[in-house]
Design a protein around this motif. Structure first.
Motif, short mmCIF file in Angstrom:
data_model
loop_
_atom_site.label_atom_id
_atom_site.label_comp_id
_atom_site.label_asym_id
_atom_site.label_seq_id
_atom_site.Cartn_x
_atom_site.Cartn_y
_atom_site.Cartn_z
N MET A 153 1.38 6.55 17.41
CA MET A 153 0.69 6.92 16.18
C MET A 153 1.65 6.74 15.01
O MET A 153 2.82 7.06 15.10
N ALA A 154 1.12 6.24 13.90
CA ALA A 154 1.90 6.02 12.69
C ALA A 154 1.48 7.05 11.65
O ALA A 154 0.40 7.65 11.73
N TYR A 155 2.36 7.25 10.65
CA TYR A 155 2.10 8.23 9.60
C TYR A 155 2.35 7.61 8.24
O TYR A 155 3.23 6.76 8.07
N LEU A 156 1.56 8.08 7.27
CA LEU A 156 1.61 7.56 5.91
C LEU A 156 1.68 8.73 4.95
O LEU A 156 1.03 9.76 5.16
N CYS A 157 2.49 8.56 3.89
CA CYS A 157 2.59 9.62 2.88
C CYS A 157 2.73 8.98 1.51
O CYS A 157 3.50 8.04 1.32
N ASN A 158 1.98 9.51 0.55
CA ASN A 158 2.07 9.06 -0.83
C ASN A 158 3.19 9.85 -1.50
O ASN A 158 3.13 11.08 -1.58
N LEU A 159 4.23 9.15 -1.99
CA LEU A 159 5.38 9.83 -2.59
C LEU A 159 5.23 10.02 -4.10
O LEU A 159 6.09 10.62 -4.71
N GLY A 160 4.17 9.49 -4.69
CA GLY A 160 4.00 9.56 -6.14
C GLY A 160 4.63 8.34 -6.80
O GLY A 160 5.35 7.57 -6.17
N ASN A 161 4.38 8.16 -8.07
CA ASN A 161 4.92 7.01 -8.82
C ASN A 161 4.54 5.67 -8.19
O ASN A 161 5.31 4.72 -8.26
N GLY A 162 3.40 5.61 -7.51
CA GLY A 162 2.96 4.37 -6.89
C GLY A 162 3.70 4.02 -5.60
O GLY A 162 3.57 2.91 -5.11
N GLN A 163 4.48 4.95 -5.05
CA GLN A 163 5.25 4.68 -3.82
C GLN A 163 4.60 5.36 -2.62
O GLN A 163 4.07 6.47 -2.73
N GLN A 164 4.68 4.66 -1.47
CA GLN A 164 4.20 5.20 -0.21
C GLN A 164 5.25 4.95 0.86
O GLN A 164 6.01 3.98 0.77
N VAL A 165 5.26 5.81 1.88
CA VAL A 165 6.13 5.59 3.03
C VAL A 165 5.24 5.54 4.27
O VAL A 165 4.30 6.32 4.41
N PHE A 166 5.54 4.55 5.12
CA PHE A 166 4.81 4.33 6.37
C PHE A 166 5.83 4.47 7.49
O PHE A 166 6.88 3.81 7.47
N ILE A 167 5.55 5.33 8.49
CA ILE A 167 6.50 5.62 9.57
C ILE A 167 5.80 5.35 10.90
O ILE A 167 4.68 5.83 11.12
N ASP A 168 6.47 4.58 11.76
CA ASP A 168 5.88 4.22 13.04
C ASP A 168 6.97 4.22 14.10
O ASP A 168 8.13 3.92 13.82
N ASN A 169 6.60 4.60 15.34
CA ASN A 169 7.53 4.58 16.46
C ASN A 169 7.09 3.47 17.41
O ASN A 169 6.01 3.53 17.97
N GLN A 170 7.92 2.43 17.55
CA GLN A 170 7.62 1.31 18.43
C GLN A 170 8.72 1.24 19.48
O GLN A 170 9.86 0.91 19.15
N ASP A 171 8.38 1.58 20.70
CA ASP A 171 9.34 1.67 21.80
C ASP A 171 10.44 2.67 21.41
O ASP A 171 10.15 3.83 21.21
N ASN A 172 11.68 2.20 21.29
CA ASN A 172 12.78 3.10 20.93
C ASN A 172 13.15 3.00 19.45
O ASN A 172 14.12 3.59 19.02
N GLN A 173 12.36 2.26 18.69
CA GLN A 173 12.63 2.06 17.26
C GLN A 173 11.69 2.90 16.40
O GLN A 173 10.49 2.98 16.68
N THR A 174 12.24 3.49 15.34
CA THR A 174 11.43 4.11 14.30
C THR A 174 11.46 3.15 13.12
O THR A 174 12.53 2.83 12.61
N ILE A 175 10.30 2.67 12.73
CA ILE A 175 10.17 1.74 11.61
C ILE A 175 9.73 2.53 10.39
O ILE A 175 8.70 3.21 10.42
N VAL A 176 10.52 2.44 9.32
CA VAL A 176 10.20 3.12 8.06
C VAL A 176 10.00 2.03 7.01
O VAL A 176 10.88 1.19 6.79
N THR A 177 8.83 2.05 6.37
CA THR A 177 8.50 1.05 5.36
C THR A 177 8.16 1.75 4.05
O THR A 177 7.29 2.62 4.03
N LEU A 178 8.86 1.38 2.98
CA LEU A 178 8.57 1.89 1.64
C LEU A 178 7.83 0.82 0.86
O LEU A 178 8.26 -0.34 0.85
N THR A 179 6.72 1.18 0.25
CA THR A 179 6.00 0.25 -0.62
C THR A 179 5.89 0.87 -1.99
O THR A 179 5.75 2.09 -2.14
N GLY A 180 5.95 0.02 -3.00
CA GLY A 180 5.81 0.49 -4.37
C GLY A 180 4.97 -0.48 -5.17
O GLY A 180 5.12 -1.69 -5.05
N THR A 181 4.07 0.06 -5.96
CA THR A 181 3.21 -0.75 -6.82
C THR A 181 3.33 -0.21 -8.23
O THR A 181 3.06 0.96 -8.47
N GLN A 182 3.78 -1.09 -9.13
CA GLN A 182 3.84 -0.75 -10.55
C GLN A 182 3.19 -1.89 -11.31
O GLN A 182 2.91 -2.94 -10.73
#
Length: 182
Positions: A1-30
């Motif tokens: 299962m993956a998780y998403l959070c809106n950080l404000g200022n047009g930024q979001q963080v996406f967190i996912d666990n794939q096998d032994n890796q935690t993938i963290v993705t930051l996106t920003g829209t301005q």
């Protein structure tokens, strides 16, 4: 299962666990730009839900796995692993929502840029009885005038207007009658 959070200022963080890796993705829209940065951290399989904290320095992600707790600092558009456990006593816990949608699908498309408008021609400048135009270059002051370039092309005749004798293009006077050529 993956998780998403809106950080404000047009930024979001996406967190996912794939096998032994935690993938963290930051996106920003301005206005006029979209940014995305992603990093993978070797954490092991998650044993608890990830927790996102906000403190004075930005955001800290805590991931509990079969290898113990792991911390990731989110600051601006950068991601970095933290080796030692930070003090999170006064930090605020930020709610995250479960999702299967990666951040690219949640970003709004950029609005197309408007084309550059052509410049307007320079208007004649006037001051009292003085006037100046740019194309062709003309300047008038009272009864005096000066111009550079011509708005309509002029053609020189190949014969003398006085006697009709043939003349060359560079002649200033007619070789037959002596009349001044214009």
């Amino acid at each position: 299962m993956a998780y998403l959070c809106n950080l404000g200022n047009g930024q979001q963080v996406f967190i996912d666990n794939q096998d032994n890796q935690t993938i963290v993705t930051l996106t920003g829209t301005q206005a006029g730009q979209q940014q995305q940065s992603s990093s993978g951290f070797s954490t092991g399989k998650w044993t608890a839900l990830p927790i996102l904290y906000r403190n004075a320095g930005g955001f800290i992600l805590r991931v509990e796995s079969d290898r113990g707790p792991h911390y990731v600092q989110l600051q601006g558009s950068s991601l970095s692993a933290i080796a030692t456990a930070p003090n999170l006593e006064s930090a605020e816990v930020i709610a995250m929502q479960a999702t299967e949608t990666p951040p690219r699908a949640t970003m709004e498309p950029m609005k197309p840029m408007e084309p550059i408008k052509p410049m307007e021609p320079i208007k004649p400048m006037k001051m009292g009885d003085m006037e100046m135009r740019m194309n062709p270059m003309e300047m008038r002051m009272g009864n005096m005038s000066m111009s550079m370039g011509e708005s309509t092309p002029s053609y020189r005749q190949n014969f003398c207007p006085q006697c009709g004798a043939p003349v060359k293009e560079n002649d200033r006077f007619c070789a037959n009658c002596g009349d001044r050529l214009s």
